[in-house]
Write an enzyme that holds these catalytic residues in place. Structure first.
Site, PDB file in Angstrom:
ATOM      1  N   GLU A   1      -7.978 -12.079  16.537  1.00  0.00           N
ATOM      2  CA  GLU A   1      -8.729 -12.114  15.370  1.00  0.00           C
ATOM      3  C   GLU A   1      -9.051 -13.594  14.880  1.00  0.00           C
ATOM      4  O   GLU A   1     -10.117 -13.759  14.412  1.00  0.00           O
ATOM      5  CB  GLU A   1      -8.259 -11.091  14.190  1.00  0.00           C
TER       6      GLU A   1
ATOM      7  N   ALA B   1      -9.102  -0.105  14.400  1.00  0.00           N
ATOM      8  CA  ALA B   1     -10.164  -1.215  14.785  1.00  0.00           C
ATOM      9  C   ALA B   1      -9.324  -2.416  14.754  1.00  0.00           C
ATOM     10  O   ALA B   1      -8.530  -3.061  14.199  1.00  0.00           O
ATOM     11  CB  ALA B   1     -11.252  -1.249  13.713  1.00  0.00           C
TER      12      ALA B   1
ATOM     13  N   CYS C   1      -1.491  -6.058   3.337  1.00  0.00           N
ATOM     14  CA  CYS C   1      -2.909  -5.876   3.548  1.00  0.00           C
ATOM     15  C   CYS C   1      -3.684  -6.666   2.495  1.00  0.00           C
ATOM     16  O   CYS C   1      -4.696  -7.150   2.867  1.00  0.00           O
ATOM     17  CB  CYS C   1      -2.870  -4.167   3.322  1.00  0.00           C
TER      18      CYS C   1
ATOM     19  N   GLU D   1     -25.358   5.698  20.877  1.00  0.00           N
ATOM     20  CA  GLU D   1     -25.804   6.672  21.588  1.00  0.00           C
ATOM     21  C   GLU D   1     -25.249   6.997  22.971  1.00  0.00           C
ATOM     22  O   GLU D   1     -25.079   7.976  23.591  1.00  0.00           O
ATOM     23  CB  GLU D   1     -27.358   6.726  21.673  1.00  0.00           C
TER      24      GLU D   1
ATOM     25  N   TYR E   1      -3.307  -8.467  18.318  1.00  0.00           N
ATOM     26  CA  TYR E   1      -4.627  -8.511  17.513  1.00  0.00           C
ATOM     27  C   TYR E   1      -4.835  -9.577  16.522  1.00  0.00           C
ATOM     28  O   TYR E   1      -6.056 -10.184  16.131  1.00  0.00           O
ATOM     29  CB  TYR E   1      -4.860  -6.908  17.018  1.00  0.00           C
ATOM     30  N   ILE E   2      -3.723  -9.891  15.864  1.00  0.00           N
ATOM     31  CA  ILE E   2      -3.631 -11.185  14.892  1.00  0.00           C
ATOM     32  C   ILE E   2      -4.343 -12.248  15.319  1.00  0.00           C
ATOM     33  O   ILE E   2      -5.138 -13.079  14.806  1.00  0.00           O
ATOM     34  CB  ILE E   2      -2.411 -11.190  14.047  1.00  0.00           C
TER      35      ILE E   2
ATOM     36  N   HIS F   1     -31.254   7.692  18.498  1.00  0.00           N
ATOM     37  CA  HIS F   1     -31.859   6.269  19.260  1.00  0.00           C
ATOM     38  C   HIS F   1     -32.991   5.627  18.204  1.00  0.00           C
ATOM     39  O   HIS F   1     -33.330   6.000  17.446  1.00  0.00           O
ATOM     40  CB  HIS F   1     -32.724   7.124  20.473  1.00  0.00           C
TER      41      HIS F   1
ATOM     42  N   LYS G   1      -8.562 -10.963   5.675  1.00  0.00           N
ATOM     43  CA  LYS G   1      -8.957 -11.452   6.978  1.00  0.00           C
ATOM     44  C   LYS G   1     -10.302 -10.813   7.284  1.00  0.00           C
ATOM     45  O   LYS G   1     -11.093 -11.470   7.666  1.00  0.00           O
ATOM     46  CB  LYS G   1      -7.970 -10.614   7.957  1.00  0.00           C
TER      47      LYS G   1
ATOM     48  N   CYS H   1      -5.366  -7.491   5.884  1.00  0.00           N
ATOM     49  CA  CYS H   1      -6.772  -7.046   6.528  1.00  0.00           C
ATOM     50  C   CYS H   1      -7.694  -7.341   5.391  1.00  0.00           C
ATOM     51  O   CYS H   1      -8.619  -7.604   5.891  1.00  0.00           O
ATOM     52  CB  CYS H   1      -6.416  -5.307   6.272  1.00  0.00           C
TER      53      CYS H   1
ATOM     54  N   SER I   1       0.779  -1.177   0.136  1.00  0.00           N
ATOM     55  CA  SER I   1       0.087   0.019  -0.074  1.00  0.00           C
ATOM     56  C   SER I   1       0.935   1.331  -0.042  1.00  0.00           C
ATOM     57  O   SER I   1       0.749   2.087  -0.617  1.00  0.00           O
ATOM     58  CB  SER I   1      -0.921   0.011   1.240  1.00  0.00           C
TER      59      SER I   1
END
Length: 453
Positions: A183, A342, A44, A441, A179-180, A436, A52, A49, A15
């Site tokens: 996930e 994220a 990626c 919220e 995280y890998i 809502h 995944k 990414c 990238s």
């Protein structure tokens, strides 16, 4: 006429490298070449990414089926067909790689499907034997997963291979707590694989907000992942029944597949970097200044090879900043502050800014936090919990951090990230009318701090 073959030679077709090459050629009018030894799109697109996230999507349908039945639908669920899904996955990756190649060609970038290494400050040598010179060289080789050096680890796979298993295993051991690892534990569990995870640390997702990572850990266990903390593999061997693993917690078990997600290293080996004077760090990362320049003035680096913030959008930003600095005469530093992120665990985590622990060390704070069972899954009888959390500076009232654990947390944190990057205060959040009924919220309706520090 230039003394060099090119104004810019980029090593790496991920990238960061592709964006820098395209913009330098297309917008700045530079003569650019790029070499990539593997597939265009990099980690990626090809082994990170994108595949995944598609596997995450596939794995989330199992609980949806149960929820649909609870909402009154008659559900005729067959089993998951790995071969069908994998065929479509391969087709999608091929399509995306084709787009990367066309974008480069359309910008006038000359490409070489070859490995490149440095000869001197302005010369690269390709694995085909050719040599090319360039006024500037950009290192964008990315990183790769590494195994930890355990006896028998050659029988294990890494995240690179998990996308291309010949068949879905009945059982898998995932080693790691980042995280890998987390996930893929969620993905494999969701696809119906008996999933065990070992992590040597006291809690998964080190470096993230403790309350948030605690909830992710609890929910993963609730969802069926067998998580063993404070546990590591001692040794493993291939047997007739699978891969036999001995662990520090006394376990001796067989698994169909073992996957290590125990760290990544920059791709700087055998590149000729140190020989030409490019300084490397302890993990082999390329050391750069704020403008991406290495210790050799004509050589720059972006992305995971620098081991700063290893995220695709950051590599792209660094590539753009490089072009602004070198080809547009506008010195630009890549901004690494307040990056929204994220983590596609199940449940997802979205985070931006400081964790409660980091903020506490910097001065007085207020912590606003709520955890609840969301309406959609509560109605279906599931115990799943979500969390919304704001860290606020007690003096300036600025929101220093936002942490969300919930389905769709990645989508929510992108928008919260804009407000926090702009310097929004807790009162700015309070003044915003709630949407809502939504989970998000709660971010604007938390009126009293749960604790101060």
């Amino acid at each position: 006429m230039s003394d060099f073959d090119y104004d810019l030679f980029v090593i790496g077709g991920g990238s960061g490298g592709v964006r820098a090459a395209r913009v330098a050629a297309g917008e700045a009018g530079a003569k650019v070449a790029l070499a990539e030894e593997d597939r265009y799109g990099g980690t990626c697109v090809i082994r990170g990414c994108v595949p995944k996230k598609l596997m995450v999507f596939a794995s989330e349908y199992a609980p949806m089926m149960d929820d649909a039945a609870a909402y009154g639908w008659t559900v005729h669920a067959g089993g998951f067909d790995w071969q069908k899904f994998h065929g479509q996955l391969v087709d999608e990756l091929d399509r995306l790689e084709g787009i990367y190649r066309r974008l480069l060609a359309g910008s006038g970038v000359e490409t070489f499907d070859a490995r490149a290494k440095l000869v001197d400050a302005h010369t690269v040598e390709l694995s085909t034997g050719e040599r090319r010179t360039a006024k500037h060289i950009l290192l964008a080789m990315g990183g790769r997963p590494v195994k930890p050096g355990i006896p028998g680890e050659e029988h294990a796979i890494t995240s690179n291979e998990i996308f291309h298993l010949p068949e879905l295993p009945k059982s898998i051991l995932i080693v790691g707590g980042g995280y890998i690892a987390c996930e893929f534990a969620g993905v494999m569990n969701g696809l119906g694989v008996k999933t065990t995870q070992y992590y040597r640390g006291a809690q998964i997702l080190r470096g993230f907000d403790e309350e948030a990572r605690g909830l992710v850990s609890e929910e993963m266990i609730q969802n069926g992942v067998e998580l063993h903390l404070g546990t590591n593999v001692i040794e493993m061997e291939k047997t007739e029944t699978g891969i036999h693993v001995k662990a520090t917690n006394g376990d001796k078990r067989d698994f169909d597949v073992v996957m290590f997600a125990t760290g990544r290293h920059p791709n700087t080996e055998d590149m000729g970097l140190e020989e030409v004077g490019v300084k490397l760090g302890r993990k082999g990362e390329v050391l750069v200044d704020d403008y991406g320049q290495t210790s050799v003035p004509s050589i720059y680096a972006v992305g995971d090879v620098t081991d700063r913030v290893n995220l695709t959008p950051v590599a792209i930003r660094e590539g753009m900043a490089f072009v602004e600095t070198v080809f547009k005469g506008n010195p630009t530093k890549a901004d690494h502050e307040l990056i929204p992120t994220a983590i596609f665990t199940q449940p997802e985590m979205g985070t931006v800014g400081l964790s409660e622990e980091e903020a506490r060390d910097k001065g007085p704070i207020e912590v606003y936090s709520t955890s609840f069972r969301p309406m959609q899954t509560l109605f279906a009888g599931r115990e799943a919990r979500v969390m919304m959390k704001l860290i606020v500076c007690a003096d300036t009232r600025r929101v220093l951090g936002c942490h969300i654990v919930a389905p769709g947390a990645g989508e929510m944190i992108q928008l919260a990230g804009i407000a926090i990057k702009m310097g929004a205060t807790k009162e700015d959040f309070d003044r915003t009318v709630a949407v809502h009924p939504t989970m998000s919220e709660e971010i604007v309706t938390m009126k009293s701090p749960v604790r101060t520090a």
